[in-house]
Motif scaffolding. Structure first.
Motif, PDB file in Angstrom:
ATOM      1  N   ILE A   1       0.843  -1.207   0.000  1.00  0.00           N
ATOM      2  CA  ILE A   1       0.000   0.000   0.000  1.00  0.00           C
ATOM      3  C   ILE A   1       0.870   1.246   0.000  1.00  0.00           C
ATOM      4  CG2 ILE A   1      -1.698   1.326   1.327  1.00  0.00           C
ATOM      5  CD1 ILE A   1      -2.787  -1.347   2.366  1.00  0.00           C
ATOM      6  N   PHE A   2       1.893   1.271   0.836  1.00  0.00           N
ATOM      7  CA  PHE A   2       2.712   2.470   0.960  1.00  0.00           C
ATOM      8  C   PHE A   2       3.567   2.708  -0.286  1.00  0.00           C
ATOM      9  CE2 PHE A   2       1.399   2.081   5.312  1.00  0.00           C
ATOM     10  CZ  PHE A   2       1.361   3.387   5.781  1.00  0.00           C
ATOM     11  N   GLU A   3       3.947   1.649  -0.974  1.00  0.00           N
ATOM     12  CA  GLU A   3       4.656   1.829  -2.238  1.00  0.00           C
ATOM     13  C   GLU A   3       3.743   2.460  -3.275  1.00  0.00           C
ATOM     14  OE1 GLU A   3       6.540  -1.641  -3.778  1.00  0.00           O
ATOM     15  OE2 GLU A   3       7.893  -1.861  -2.063  1.00  0.00           O
ATOM     16  N   ALA A   4       2.493   2.033  -3.321  1.00  0.00           N
ATOM     17  CA  ALA A   4       1.531   2.631  -4.251  1.00  0.00           C
ATOM     18  C   ALA A   4       1.290   4.099  -3.910  1.00  0.00           C
ATOM     19  CB  ALA A   4       0.222   1.854  -4.212  1.00  0.00           C
TER      20      ALA A   4
ATOM     21  N   GLN B   1      -6.472  -2.951   7.538  1.00  0.00           N
ATOM     22  CA  GLN B   1      -5.821  -2.415   8.736  1.00  0.00           C
ATOM     23  C   GLN B   1      -4.577  -3.221   9.079  1.00  0.00           C
ATOM     24  OE1 GLN B   1      -8.177  -1.170  12.234  1.00  0.00           O
ATOM     25  NE2 GLN B   1      -6.935  -2.594  13.436  1.00  0.00           N
ATOM     26  N   GLU B   2      -4.654  -4.535   8.981  1.00  0.00           N
ATOM     27  CA  GLU B   2      -3.491  -5.372   9.292  1.00  0.00           C
ATOM     28  C   GLU B   2      -2.376  -5.156   8.274  1.00  0.00           C
ATOM     29  OE1 GLU B   2      -2.915  -7.158  12.126  1.00  0.00           O
ATOM     30  OE2 GLU B   2      -4.670  -5.952  12.628  1.00  0.00           O
ATOM     31  N   ARG B   3      -2.743  -4.979   7.003  1.00  0.00           N
ATOM     32  CA  ARG B   3      -1.734  -4.677   5.981  1.00  0.00           C
ATOM     33  C   ARG B   3      -1.058  -3.337   6.281  1.00  0.00           C
ATOM     34  NH1 ARG B   3      -4.085  -4.628   0.118  1.00  0.00           N
ATOM     35  NH2 ARG B   3      -1.877  -4.159  -0.353  1.00  0.00           N
ATOM     36  N   VAL B   4      -1.882  -2.354   6.617  1.00  0.00           N
ATOM     37  CA  VAL B   4      -1.357  -1.019   6.923  1.00  0.00           C
ATOM     38  C   VAL B   4      -0.397  -1.095   8.104  1.00  0.00           C
ATOM     39  CG1 VAL B   4      -1.978   1.257   7.843  1.00  0.00           C
ATOM     40  CG2 VAL B   4      -3.277   0.295   5.934  1.00  0.00           C
ATOM     41  N   TRP B   5      -0.805  -1.776   9.169  1.00  0.00           N
ATOM     42  CA  TRP B   5       0.046  -1.828  10.364  1.00  0.00           C
ATOM     43  C   TRP B   5       1.342  -2.582  10.084  1.00  0.00           C
ATOM     44  CZ3 TRP B   5       0.819   0.804  14.494  1.00  0.00           C
ATOM     45  CH2 TRP B   5       1.642   0.290  15.497  1.00  0.00           C
ATOM     46  N   ALA B   6       1.262  -3.679   9.337  1.00  0.00           N
ATOM     47  CA  ALA B   6       2.471  -4.446   9.027  1.00  0.00           C
ATOM     48  C   ALA B   6       3.476  -3.571   8.288  1.00  0.00           C
ATOM     49  CB  ALA B   6       2.116  -5.675   8.186  1.00  0.00           C
ATOM     50  N   GLU B   7       3.000  -2.800   7.316  1.00  0.00           N
ATOM     51  CA  GLU B   7       3.898  -1.934   6.548  1.00  0.00           C
ATOM     52  C   GLU B   7       4.359  -0.730   7.358  1.00  0.00           C
ATOM     53  OE1 GLU B   7       2.898  -0.949   2.522  1.00  0.00           O
ATOM     54  OE2 GLU B   7       1.537  -2.655   2.348  1.00  0.00           O
TER      55      GLU B   7
ATOM     56  N   SER C   1       4.462  -0.326  10.705  1.00  0.00           N
ATOM     57  CA  SER C   1       5.339  -0.680  11.825  1.00  0.00           C
ATOM     58  C   SER C   1       6.737  -1.029  11.324  1.00  0.00           C
ATOM     59  CB  SER C   1       4.747  -1.834  12.637  1.00  0.00           C
ATOM     60  OG  SER C   1       4.557  -2.987  11.835  1.00  0.00           O
ATOM     61  N   ALA C   2       6.825  -1.644  10.147  1.00  0.00           N
ATOM     62  CA  ALA C   2       8.143  -1.937   9.573  1.00  0.00           C
ATOM     63  C   ALA C   2       8.883  -0.648   9.244  1.00  0.00           C
ATOM     64  CB  ALA C   2       7.986  -2.794   8.318  1.00  0.00           C
ATOM     65  N   LYS C   3       8.157   0.339   8.720  1.00  0.00           N
ATOM     66  CA  LYS C   3       8.770   1.640   8.432  1.00  0.00           C
ATOM     67  C   LYS C   3       9.252   2.305   9.719  1.00  0.00           C
ATOM     68  CE  LYS C   3       6.500   3.103   4.140  1.00  0.00           C
ATOM     69  NZ  LYS C   3       7.744   3.500   3.432  1.00  0.00           N
ATOM     70  N   LEU C   4       8.433   2.244  10.751  1.00  0.00           N
ATOM     71  CA  LEU C   4       8.798   2.872  12.017  1.00  0.00           C
ATOM     72  C   LEU C   4      10.020   2.198  12.641  1.00  0.00           C
ATOM     73  CD1 LEU C   4       5.233   3.446  13.543  1.00  0.00           C
ATOM     74  CD2 LEU C   4       6.670   5.095  12.338  1.00  0.00           C
ATOM     75  N   GLU C   5      10.087   0.884  12.533  1.00  0.00           N
ATOM     76  CA  GLU C   5      11.256   0.160  13.051  1.00  0.00           C
ATOM     77  C   GLU C   5      12.525   0.545  12.282  1.00  0.00           C
ATOM     78  OE1 GLU C   5      12.327  -1.977  15.351  1.00  0.00           O
ATOM     79  OE2 GLU C   5      10.479  -1.975  16.490  1.00  0.00           O
ATOM     80  N   GLN C   6      12.359   0.802  10.986  1.00  0.00           N
ATOM     81  CA  GLN C   6      13.503   1.200  10.176  1.00  0.00           C
ATOM     82  C   GLN C   6      13.982   2.593  10.567  1.00  0.00           C
ATOM     83  OE1 GLN C   6      12.725   1.373   5.929  1.00  0.00           O
ATOM     84  NE2 GLN C   6      14.865   0.931   5.452  1.00  0.00           N
ATOM     85  N   ILE C   7      13.017   3.484  10.855  1.00  0.00           N
ATOM     86  CA  ILE C   7      13.352   4.850  11.250  1.00  0.00           C
ATOM     87  C   ILE C   7      13.987   4.879  12.635  1.00  0.00           C
ATOM     88  CG2 ILE C   7      12.409   7.145  11.750  1.00  0.00           C
ATOM     89  CD1 ILE C   7      10.109   6.364   9.747  1.00  0.00           C
ATOM     90  N   GLN C   8      13.399   4.093  13.553  1.00  0.00           N
ATOM     91  CA  GLN C   8      13.888   4.052  14.941  1.00  0.00           C
ATOM     92  C   GLN C   8      13.864   2.596  15.417  1.00  0.00           C
ATOM     93  OE1 GLN C   8      14.961   6.777  16.885  1.00  0.00           O
ATOM     94  NE2 GLN C   8      15.663   5.127  18.229  1.00  0.00           N
ATOM     95  N   PRO C   9      14.961   1.875  15.259  1.00  0.00           N
ATOM     96  CA  PRO C   9      14.993   0.460  15.650  1.00  0.00           C
ATOM     97  C   PRO C   9      14.566   0.272  17.111  1.00  0.00           C
ATOM     98  CG  PRO C   9      16.935   1.010  14.358  1.00  0.00           C
ATOM     99  CD  PRO C   9      16.228   2.314  14.631  1.00  0.00           C
TER     100      PRO C   9
END
Length: 324
Positions: free
Chosen positions: A185-188, A302-308, A310-318
């Motif tokens: 979703i976020f890539e689109a 919602q689950e797709r959104v959170w998975a993507e 949360s992965a972005k947030l972990e990348q920004i701040q491990p």
């Protein structure tokens, strides 16, 4: 689009006036983002008027923020309460630096994440389309970064702090069409070819609702912080500075709430009871989010959104998800 929501919207704009805040905020500390103009400014003014010990106006433009402080002091006759801190949601580093400063506060009672943008022009901030970066990624990044400070305040002062993410009723009016264009979703949303910029603001607010709900679903029972999301209604504000045309002008004149009335709804959420945890508020009370949010397809999205996200947030701040 959920067409029944349009009737609800019209009824609210014509016939419902949220209550004027009267609850004392004595001894409490608040942070309001995007507080130099519009709803954030009026919510901050209410909080100062209600006796708050400190109200931090988080603004991208410090000069405008200082002008807002002077305006609040003149109208409330209270000085030394409101102050300005720098926050630019187009920069992840700015969000991190702001959160570090928040962590130094001995007490925080409520944070209102009100700052946002509305634009139909595609531009990129931090690798994502600007609206998504500001309204969604940075907003949820800040939310997770300040949770430890809020939980610490809860323990030290025996209080239930609140964290409010300002959404909008326009989340009823989209189901994120970009979700069907790519696996991500976020890539689109980051692709000018796939993006439908005419509805980007509603999409960002639906993502805020999804993000808030997904976050709360991951909190344990008796969580020490109340996290909610809310709709202020259609109000006069600088958010619509890019909108034009006779149709929009007429809608503004006929339907828009005053900025002060809109600010009341932010205060209601900022002072929300623990029962508002994970809830969507509108007209200063808990209401149901959109039919799409509550649908099976909405739950999957919602689950797709959170998975993507949360992965972005972990990348920004491990390690940031451990803050929950």
């Amino acid at each position: 689009m959920d067409y029944s929501s349009i009737l609800t919207f019209l009824y609210s704009q014509f016939f419902i006036v949220p209550e004027y805040p009267e609850k004392s905020c004595k001894g409490q500390v608040f942070i309001v983002t995007g507080a130099n103009v519009g709803l954030g400014l009026e919510a901050s003014r209410h909080l100062v008027r209600l006796g708050a010990d400190k109200v931090i106006l988080a603004c991208r433009n410090l000069e405008k923020g200082e002008a807002a402080v002077k305006d609040i002091e003149q109208s409330t006759k209270r000085t030394g309460v409101a102050e300005v801190w720098s926050l630019d949601l187009s920069s992840f580093e700015s969000v991190k630096e702001f959160a570090k400063k928040v962590d130094t506060l001995p007490r925080i009672d409520s944070i209102v994440e009100n700052a946002g943008i509305s634009t139909t022009k595609f531009q990129v901030f931090e690798g994502n389309e600007s609206t998504i970066t500001v309204n969604v990624i940075s907003t949820l990044l800040l939310a997770l970064l300040v949770l430890p400070a809020l939980k610490r305040s809860a323990q030290r002062h025996n209080i239930q702090p609140r964290l409010t993410i300002v959404a909008s009723e326009v989340h009823h009016w989209t189901n994120i069409p970009e979700r069907n264009k790519r696996d991500s979703i976020f890539e689109a949303l980051a692709s000018p070819e796939d993006s439908e910029m005419g509805i980007r603001y509603p999409v960002s607010k639906l993502l805020d609702v999804f993000g808030t709900r997904a976050l709360v679903e991951r909190t344990p029972s008796s969580y020490p912080v109340t996290i909610n999301t809310m709709n202020p209604g259609f109000c006069y504000s600088e958010l619509s500075r890019e909108s034009s045309g006779i149709g929009f002008w007429l809608m503004y004149k006929l339907l828009a709430r005053t900025t002060e009335v809109g600010g009341r709804t932010l205060v209601a959420a900022a002072l929300g009871s623990p029962e508002t945890h994970g809830q969507y508020m509108s007209n200063s009370k808990v209401e149901e989010p959109s039919k799409f949010v509550r649908s099976e397809e909405g739950k999957k999205t919602q689950e797709r959104v959170w998975a993507e996200l949360s992965a972005k947030l972990e990348q920004i701040q491990p390690g940031i998800l451990q803050n929950i």
